[in-house]
Scaffold this motif. Structure first.
Motif, mmCIF file in Angstrom:
data_model
loop_
_atom_site.group_PDB
_atom_site.id
_atom_site.type_symbol
_atom_site.label_atom_id
_atom_site.label_comp_id
_atom_site.label_asym_id
_atom_site.label_seq_id
_atom_site.Cartn_x
_atom_site.Cartn_y
_atom_site.Cartn_z
ATOM 1 N N THR A 83 0.829 -1.211 0.000
ATOM 2 C CA THR A 83 0.000 0.000 0.000
ATOM 3 C C THR A 83 0.859 1.254 0.000
ATOM 4 O O THR A 83 0.541 2.243 -0.681
ATOM 5 C CB THR A 83 -0.937 -0.002 1.219
ATOM 6 O OG1 THR A 83 -1.768 -1.163 1.183
ATOM 7 C CG2 THR A 83 -1.830 1.235 1.231
ATOM 8 N N GLN B 23 2.153 1.714 -3.412
ATOM 9 C CA GLN B 23 1.086 2.221 -4.270
ATOM 10 C C GLN B 23 0.875 3.710 -4.052
ATOM 11 O O GLN B 23 0.644 4.467 -5.002
ATOM 12 C CB GLN B 23 -0.217 1.458 -3.989
ATOM 13 C CG GLN B 23 -1.366 1.822 -4.936
ATOM 14 C CD GLN B 23 -1.038 1.519 -6.380
ATOM 15 O OE1 GLN B 23 -0.673 0.396 -6.712
ATOM 16 N NE2 GLN B 23 -1.144 2.511 -7.258
ATOM 17 N N ALA B 24 0.956 4.141 -2.792
ATOM 18 C CA ALA B 24 0.836 5.570 -2.496
ATOM 19 C C ALA B 24 1.916 6.363 -3.226
ATOM 20 O O ALA B 24 1.646 7.417 -3.822
ATOM 21 C CB ALA B 24 0.927 5.798 -0.983
ATOM 22 N N ASN C 71 1.187 6.781 -6.742
ATOM 23 C CA ASN C 71 0.098 7.740 -6.943
ATOM 24 C C ASN C 71 0.521 9.172 -6.626
ATOM 25 O O ASN C 71 -0.319 10.080 -6.582
ATOM 26 C CB ASN C 71 -1.104 7.363 -6.073
ATOM 27 C CG ASN C 71 -1.776 6.085 -6.534
ATOM 28 O OD1 ASN C 71 -1.609 5.668 -7.688
ATOM 29 N ND2 ASN C 71 -2.532 5.447 -5.659
ATOM 30 N N ILE D 211 1.846 10.292 -3.753
ATOM 31 C CA ILE D 211 1.700 10.659 -2.343
ATOM 32 C C ILE D 211 3.065 10.523 -1.661
ATOM 33 O O ILE D 211 3.563 9.415 -1.482
ATOM 34 C CB ILE D 211 0.664 9.766 -1.642
ATOM 35 C CG1 ILE D 211 -0.702 9.879 -2.340
ATOM 36 C CG2 ILE D 211 0.535 10.138 -0.170
ATOM 37 C CD1 ILE D 211 -1.724 8.867 -1.855
ATOM 38 N N SER E 203 5.986 10.850 -2.714
ATOM 39 C CA SER E 203 6.698 9.882 -3.552
ATOM 40 C C SER E 203 8.211 9.952 -3.405
ATOM 41 O O SER E 203 8.917 9.021 -3.813
ATOM 42 C CB SER E 203 6.318 10.086 -5.018
ATOM 43 O OG SER E 203 6.573 11.423 -5.417
ATOM 44 N N TYR F 198 0.763 5.846 3.877
ATOM 45 C CA TYR F 198 -0.161 4.713 4.008
ATOM 46 C C TYR F 198 -1.575 5.194 4.325
ATOM 47 O O TYR F 198 -2.539 4.810 3.644
ATOM 48 C CB TYR F 198 0.322 3.754 5.095
ATOM 49 C CG TYR F 198 -0.642 2.601 5.319
ATOM 50 C CD1 TYR F 198 -0.602 1.470 4.501
ATOM 51 C CD2 TYR F 198 -1.628 2.660 6.301
ATOM 52 C CE1 TYR F 198 -1.505 0.432 4.671
ATOM 53 C CE2 TYR F 198 -2.536 1.624 6.481
ATOM 54 C CZ TYR F 198 -2.466 0.518 5.664
ATOM 55 O OH TYR F 198 -3.383 -0.505 5.829
ATOM 56 N N THR G 148 -2.956 8.116 4.036
ATOM 57 C CA THR G 148 -3.531 8.919 2.962
ATOM 58 C C THR G 148 -4.036 8.033 1.832
ATOM 59 O O THR G 148 -5.115 8.259 1.274
ATOM 60 C CB THR G 148 -2.482 9.915 2.425
ATOM 61 O OG1 THR G 148 -1.993 10.722 3.509
ATOM 62 C CG2 THR G 148 -3.090 10.824 1.366
ATOM 63 N N GLN G 149 -3.266 6.999 1.496
ATOM 64 C CA GLN G 149 -3.652 6.085 0.418
ATOM 65 C C GLN G 149 -4.961 5.366 0.718
ATOM 66 O O GLN G 149 -5.777 5.124 -0.181
ATOM 67 C CB GLN G 149 -2.528 5.070 0.180
ATOM 68 C CG GLN G 149 -2.844 3.970 -0.836
ATOM 69 C CD GLN G 149 -3.069 4.496 -2.243
ATOM 70 O OE1 GLN G 149 -2.551 5.552 -2.618
ATOM 71 N NE2 GLN G 149 -3.841 3.763 -3.042
#
Length: 458
Positions: A290, A293-294, A297, A299, A301, A325, A327-328
């Motif tokens: 996760t 993934q954030a 996306n 977030i 990064s 995490y 936020t995602q």
């Protein structure tokens, strides 16, 4: 004049307290010690010998990289900062004392703790601006995407050996350059925290099936409230939502403290309905997915650049990854940083902030004596080298304050488990509470803190 350090002749652990080293040697290095024999169990010796196959080639490191050591207490194996080893071993000792009703407050461990606190108190007589000022970036700089997220940048000679912005072992731990964790660690993370059913006797003596997770303890908050209310030195205690679980580490090679604290916050969000689709606690590998993934996306990064990626590794994480995490998954958070200023210690600013936070929840609190259980969320708490979960704050009659914490490094003691089962414990109040308390004196040893507070759905 600095006090002389005493060193373990076997593993090199150091302490200014000679007694701590003596007890350590007796417990961990005596002939027939489980510390030596346990390596033969389940093929662990072979697994450890193959560990380096999973890591990148070593890179030049600084002297700061050697600031922590591995706790050799049976079943622990935590990587602990050298300056924190006395407190860490003190918690071990208090838990052992609480499980042994024959121990008394005059035990050597208690004396060692008292002496240590006196030294910390003496160190606080120096003005805050006399302390060495750190030059690292602020948390606000981190959230703008331009910093090492509250972790000090690598020293200059390490920077030259690493890509720009890449963190090293000082920030990410001993496995900072790991490509993939050993398979036996992965299996434990996948399998050892699965829900399963056990039969338990209820208070009426009847067997009933109960679903449990071995490293999770529910129901601690009300018991902490009761215990704190019995302490005559306590003026008032504030605690978070009673649904918050204590989640301790699994017995595998790796700290993973940031992940356990994410899970503790998730236990609150899950129980209060903020995450209606979350039916089972995600494991560490799923949390890593996760976070990755954030980053993909957009977030926070820059965390991927700084860590080199965390999926499938034992790299340490902090407030950056926790914020990414939450936020995602759709939970808004509020992050704050506290550091030593010219006229105020970071520890004082932290305690002021946390006390104000819990005071804001007293209107809806359930009160019993001097204890107040609020409906507020627990707080993800980070300091150098370790993270914990703040579940409360205690103000004492002498004006001092203590954070109440769930520390993933330690299991719930047998004495507390006895209380949770509805039975009486002969353990001393001090030993029952010590694993959860961190005094303002002990916090003053640290120059910087970060917290992340969940505020519900985004």
């Amino acid at each position: 004049m600095a006090e002389p350090e005493h060193e373990c002749p076997f593993c090199g652990i150091k302490s200014t307290e000679a007694f701590v080293i003596e007890v350590h040697v007796e417990d961990e290095h005596a002939e027939g010690s489980t510390t030596h024999s346990s390596l033969q169990d389940a093929g662990l010796a072979e697994q450890l010998s193959n560990q380096h196959a999973y890591e990148d080639p070593p890179v030049p490191t600084s002297d700061d990289d050697a600031q922590w050591t591995k706790c050799t207490r049976p079943g622990c194996g935590e990587y602990v900062l050298i300056q924190d080893i006395d407190e860490h071993l003190g918690v071990h000792a208090s838990m052992e004392d609480s499980d042994d009703a024959g121990k008394t407050q005059s035990s050597p461990a208690s004396k060692s703790t008292a002496a240590r606190q006196a030294k910390v108190k003496a160190s606080q007589t120096a003005r805050p601006n006399d302390r060495k000022k750190k030059s690292g970036p602020t948390l606000l700089e981190f959230f703008s995407g331009n910093s090492y997220h509250g972790r000090h940048p690598p020293p200059q000679r390490t920077k030259e050996a690493l890509p720009l912005g890449r963190l090293g072992r000082r920030e990410l731990g001993p496995h900072a350059f790991e490509k993939q964790m050993p398979e036996h660690v992965r299996r434990r993370l996948q399998n050892d925290a699965q829900p399963h059913q056990v039969n338990k006797l209820d208070r009426n003596g009847k067997l009933r099936a109960e679903t449990i997770v071995d490293n999770e303890t529910a129901g601690l908050i009300p018991h902490l409230a009761t215990l704190c209310a019995k302490d005559e030195d306590v003026l008032v205690t504030y605690l978070c939502h009673p649904s918050t679980k204590h989640i301790n580490k699994l017995r595998c090679d790796g700290n993973f403290c940031g992940y356990w604290n994410i899970q503790m916050v998730l236990s609150f969000l899950q129980a209060t309905g903020a995450l209606p689709d979350l039916r089972q606690m995600p494991n560490i590998l799923q949390i890593q997915d996760t976070i990755e993934q954030a980053w993909s996306n957009g977030i926070l990064s820059h965390g991927r650049r700084e860590t080199g990626g965390i999926r499938g590794t034992r790299k340490w994480i902090g407030t950056s990854e926790a914020t990414a995490y939450f936020t995602q998954i759709g939970i808004s958070v509020e992050a704050s940083a506290f550091e030593d200023q010219e006229h105020e210690l970071g520890a004082v600013a932290l305690l002021d902030h946390v006390e104000a936070y819990f005071l804001s929840g007293t209107e809806k609190a359930e009160s019993s004596g001097t204890s107040h259980i609020t409906q507020l969320a627990p707080i993800y708490f980070q300091r150098l080298g370790h993270s914990m979960t703040i579940v409360g704050l205690q103000r004492n009659k002498d004006g001092s304050r203590e954070l109440l914490l769930f520390d993933p490094s330690f299991e719930t003691s047998g004495a507390m488990q006895t209380l949770l089962a509805g039975k009486r414990s002969r353990a001393q109040l001090e030993n029952l509470l010590k694993p959860y308390r961190r005094s303002d004196q002990s916090l003053a040893r640290w120059e910087e803190f970060e917290i992340v507070v969940p505020r519900g759905g985004a």
